[in-house]
Enzyme design. Structure first.
Site, PDB file in Angstrom:
ATOM      1  N   ALA A   1      10.075   6.707  -7.753  1.00 22.83           N
ATOM      2  CA  ALA A   1       9.563   7.119  -8.746  1.00 22.83           C
ATOM      3  C   ALA A   1       7.939   7.157  -9.292  1.00 22.83           C
ATOM      4  O   ALA A   1       7.379   7.851  -9.655  1.00 22.83           O
ATOM      5  CB  ALA A   1      10.422   6.713 -10.025  1.00 22.83           C
ATOM      6  N   GLU A   2       7.610   5.695  -8.563  1.00 25.57           N
ATOM      7  CA  GLU A   2       6.362   5.595  -8.863  1.00 25.57           C
ATOM      8  C   GLU A   2       5.413   6.368  -8.031  1.00 25.57           C
ATOM      9  O   GLU A   2       4.419   6.925  -8.502  1.00 25.57           O
ATOM     10  CB  GLU A   2       5.769   4.001  -8.264  1.00 25.57           C
ATOM     11  CG  GLU A   2       6.257   2.968  -9.036  1.00 25.57           C
ATOM     12  CD  GLU A   2       5.879   1.516  -8.556  1.00 25.57           C
ATOM     13  OE1 GLU A   2       4.836   1.439  -8.201  1.00 25.57           O
ATOM     14  OE2 GLU A   2       6.749   0.469  -8.451  1.00 25.57           O
TER      15      GLU A   2
ATOM     16  N   ASP B   1      -1.815  -5.637 -18.694  1.00 21.12           N
ATOM     17  CA  ASP B   1      -0.792  -4.578 -18.964  1.00 21.12           C
ATOM     18  C   ASP B   1      -0.847  -4.171 -20.372  1.00 21.12           C
ATOM     19  O   ASP B   1      -0.113  -3.486 -20.851  1.00 21.12           O
ATOM     20  CB  ASP B   1       0.669  -5.095 -18.794  1.00 21.12           C
ATOM     21  CG  ASP B   1       0.864  -5.239 -17.157  1.00 21.12           C
ATOM     22  OD1 ASP B   1       0.123  -4.669 -16.090  1.00 21.12           O
ATOM     23  OD2 ASP B   1       1.739  -6.023 -16.957  1.00 21.12           O
TER      24      ASP B   1
ATOM     25  N   HIS C   1       2.647   0.387 -13.076  1.00 21.25           N
ATOM     26  CA  HIS C   1       3.434  -0.999 -13.133  1.00 21.25           C
ATOM     27  C   HIS C   1       5.075  -0.361 -13.124  1.00 21.25           C
ATOM     28  O   HIS C   1       5.307   0.558 -13.855  1.00 21.25           O
ATOM     29  CB  HIS C   1       3.249  -1.450 -14.685  1.00 21.25           C
ATOM     30  CG  HIS C   1       4.064  -2.734 -14.867  1.00 21.25           C
ATOM     31  ND1 HIS C   1       3.597  -3.926 -14.481  1.00 21.25           N
ATOM     32  CD2 HIS C   1       5.110  -2.967 -15.488  1.00 21.25           C
ATOM     33  CE1 HIS C   1       4.492  -4.771 -14.669  1.00 21.25           C
ATOM     34  NE2 HIS C   1       5.458  -4.226 -15.509  1.00 21.25           N
TER      35      HIS C   1
ATOM     36  N   ASN D   1      -3.748   1.596 -13.869  1.00 25.80           N
ATOM     37  CA  ASN D   1      -2.623   0.692 -13.319  1.00 25.80           C
ATOM     38  C   ASN D   1      -1.532   1.320 -13.095  1.00 25.80           C
ATOM     39  O   ASN D   1      -0.815   2.056 -14.235  1.00 25.80           O
ATOM     40  CB  ASN D   1      -2.812  -0.570 -13.864  1.00 25.80           C
ATOM     41  CG  ASN D   1      -1.763  -1.499 -13.352  1.00 25.80           C
ATOM     42  OD1 ASN D   1      -2.046  -1.935 -11.863  1.00 25.80           O
ATOM     43  ND2 ASN D   1      -1.024  -2.230 -14.039  1.00 25.80           N
TER      44      ASN D   1
ATOM     45  N   LEU E   1      -8.433  -8.564 -13.736  1.00 23.03           N
ATOM     46  CA  LEU E   1      -9.984  -8.123 -13.628  1.00 23.03           C
ATOM     47  C   LEU E   1     -10.671  -8.707 -14.800  1.00 23.03           C
ATOM     48  O   LEU E   1     -10.458  -8.396 -16.027  1.00 23.03           O
ATOM     49  CB  LEU E   1     -10.322  -6.607 -13.378  1.00 23.03           C
ATOM     50  CG  LEU E   1      -9.808  -5.758 -12.168  1.00 23.03           C
ATOM     51  CD1 LEU E   1      -9.814  -4.320 -12.282  1.00 23.03           C
ATOM     52  CD2 LEU E   1     -10.757  -6.373 -11.117  1.00 23.03           C
TER      53      LEU E   1
ATOM     54  N   GLY F   1       0.744  -1.295  -0.013  1.00 20.64           N
ATOM     55  CA  GLY F   1      -0.053   0.024   0.062  1.00 20.64           C
ATOM     56  C   GLY F   1       0.892   1.323   0.106  1.00 20.64           C
ATOM     57  O   GLY F   1       0.394   2.380   0.381  1.00 20.64           O
ATOM     58  N   SER F   2       1.953   1.342  -0.404  1.00 18.89           N
ATOM     59  CA  SER F   2       2.976   2.422  -0.477  1.00 18.89           C
ATOM     60  C   SER F   2       2.284   3.600  -1.381  1.00 18.89           C
ATOM     61  O   SER F   2       2.288   4.623  -1.296  1.00 18.89           O
ATOM     62  CB  SER F   2       4.300   2.326  -0.670  1.00 18.89           C
ATOM     63  OG  SER F   2       4.690   1.834  -1.946  1.00 18.89           O
ATOM     64  N   ASN F   3       1.950   3.083  -2.562  1.00 14.39           N
ATOM     65  CA  ASN F   3       1.247   3.935  -3.661  1.00 14.39           C
ATOM     66  C   ASN F   3      -0.028   4.793  -3.129  1.00 14.39           C
ATOM     67  O   ASN F   3      -0.253   5.742  -3.428  1.00 14.39           O
ATOM     68  CB  ASN F   3       1.243   3.275  -5.012  1.00 14.39           C
ATOM     69  CG  ASN F   3       2.256   3.113  -5.612  1.00 14.39           C
ATOM     70  OD1 ASN F   3       2.729   4.024  -6.119  1.00 14.39           O
ATOM     71  ND2 ASN F   3       2.771   1.923  -5.843  1.00 14.39           N
TER      72      ASN F   3
HETATM   73  C1  GRF Z   1       4.131  -1.359  -7.032  1.00 16.41           C
HETATM   74  O1  GRF Z   1       5.550  -1.527  -7.495  1.00 16.41           O
HETATM   75  C2  GRF Z   1       3.295  -1.089  -8.353  1.00 16.41           C
HETATM   76  O2  GRF Z   1       3.889  -0.627  -9.452  1.00 16.41           O
HETATM   77  C3  GRF Z   1       2.798  -2.890  -8.690  1.00 16.41           C
HETATM   78  O3  GRF Z   1       2.770  -3.588  -7.287  1.00 16.41           O
HETATM   79  C4  GRF Z   1       3.628  -2.532  -6.170  1.00 16.41           C
HETATM   80  C5  GRF Z   1       2.696  -2.221  -5.218  1.00 16.41           C
HETATM   81  O4  GRF Z   1       3.351  -1.519  -4.225  1.00 16.41           O
HETATM   82  N1  GRF Z   1       1.721  -2.883  -9.349  1.00 16.41           N
HETATM   83  P1  GRF Z   1       2.566  -0.789  -3.192  1.00 16.41           P
HETATM   84  O5  GRF Z   1       1.661  -1.818  -2.446  1.00 16.41           O
HETATM   85  O6  GRF Z   1       1.935   0.435  -3.602  1.00 16.41           O
HETATM   86  O7  GRF Z   1       3.527  -0.605  -2.119  1.00 16.41           O
END
Ligand code: GRF
Length: 210
Positions: A171-172, A143, A102, A100, A86, A11-13
């Site tokens: 970077a995400e 994807d 990635h 999404n 999905l 869940g870091s994003n």
């Molecule tokens: C991230 O690397 C995202 O790009 C991929 O899964 C990972 C999820 O990380 N789809 P987090 O759960 O958001 O920390």
């Protein structure tokens, strides 16, 4: 812009989105007890677990995910570490946009099996000097949807999958906030703007450097 966020783990994003104060109407996990749900609770965001064992099959579960998003009034669904494909029932139940994130420069290092550290091992095995992040529309193909934004990340000498994953993850978080900011600013009659951070010679959008 009301977001719905689908998660499966860390869940870091999701945390990056919550810290940036986007309106998250609901967080949906396909797994109970994951850290992402603690993040949702800490930010007082409504969350629900929809696991396949509670439904007749995965198609019924995916329909329930779509229905939950629709009834929460979600405009944009974000897959942030959601680890399942999905099914069409999801797209029938939720008519909004789904995107999404990635951890590679798709189409490179995407598709079946390209999850977690396997993505970064694939980059290192290919001797790529650059990897990165892609945010794309989600269609029924894994994807395979239209690319909305990409951000390059250097592969450094001595990198292993863990060090590369950590650099890409930072970077995400940046690209996700920049892209959501860009999407939220889109005028209804306008064409969606692609925000390309740090790739090639294209000038970076202002959000990329924030
Ligand atoms: C991230 O690397 C995202 O790009 C991929 O899964 C990972 C999820 O990380 N789809 P987090 O759960 O958001 O920390």
């Amino acid at each position: 812009m009301r977001l719905g966020v689908l998660v499966s783990g860390r869940g870091s994003n999701l945390e990056a989105v919550l810290r940036a104060e986007f309106e998250v109407a609901i967080v949906i996990s396909n797994r109970p007890g994951v850290r992402a749900l603690e993040a949702a609770a800490a930010h007082r965001v409504r969350w629900v677990v929809l696991q396949v064992s509670d439904f007749a099959d995965a198609s019924a579960r995916d329909a329930a995910i779509g229905e939950a998003l629709s009834s929460a009034g979600v405009d944009l669904a974000l897959l942030a570490g959601y680890d399942r494909l999905l099914r069409p029932s999801y797209f029938s139940a939720f008519g909004g946009r789904t995107i999404n994130i990635h951890p590679s420069l798709l189409p490179a290092h995407g598709g079946a099996g390209m999850v977690g550290l396997a993505v970064h091992r694939s980059v290192l095995d290919a001797d790529d000097v650059e990897t990165g992040v892609t945010i794309h529309e989600v269609s029924a193909d894994l994807d395979g949807g239209r690319i909305i934004a990409q951000s390059g990340v250097p592969v450094r000498p001595g990198d292993d999958a863990e060090t590369l994953a950590a650099r890409v993850l930072r970077a995400e978080h940046r690209l996700l906030v920049a892209t959501l900011t860009s999407i939220a600013r889109e005028r209804p009659e306008g064409t969606p703007r692609a925000s390309i951070c740090g790739r090639g010679s294209a000038p970076a959008a202002p959000e990329c450097t924030q």
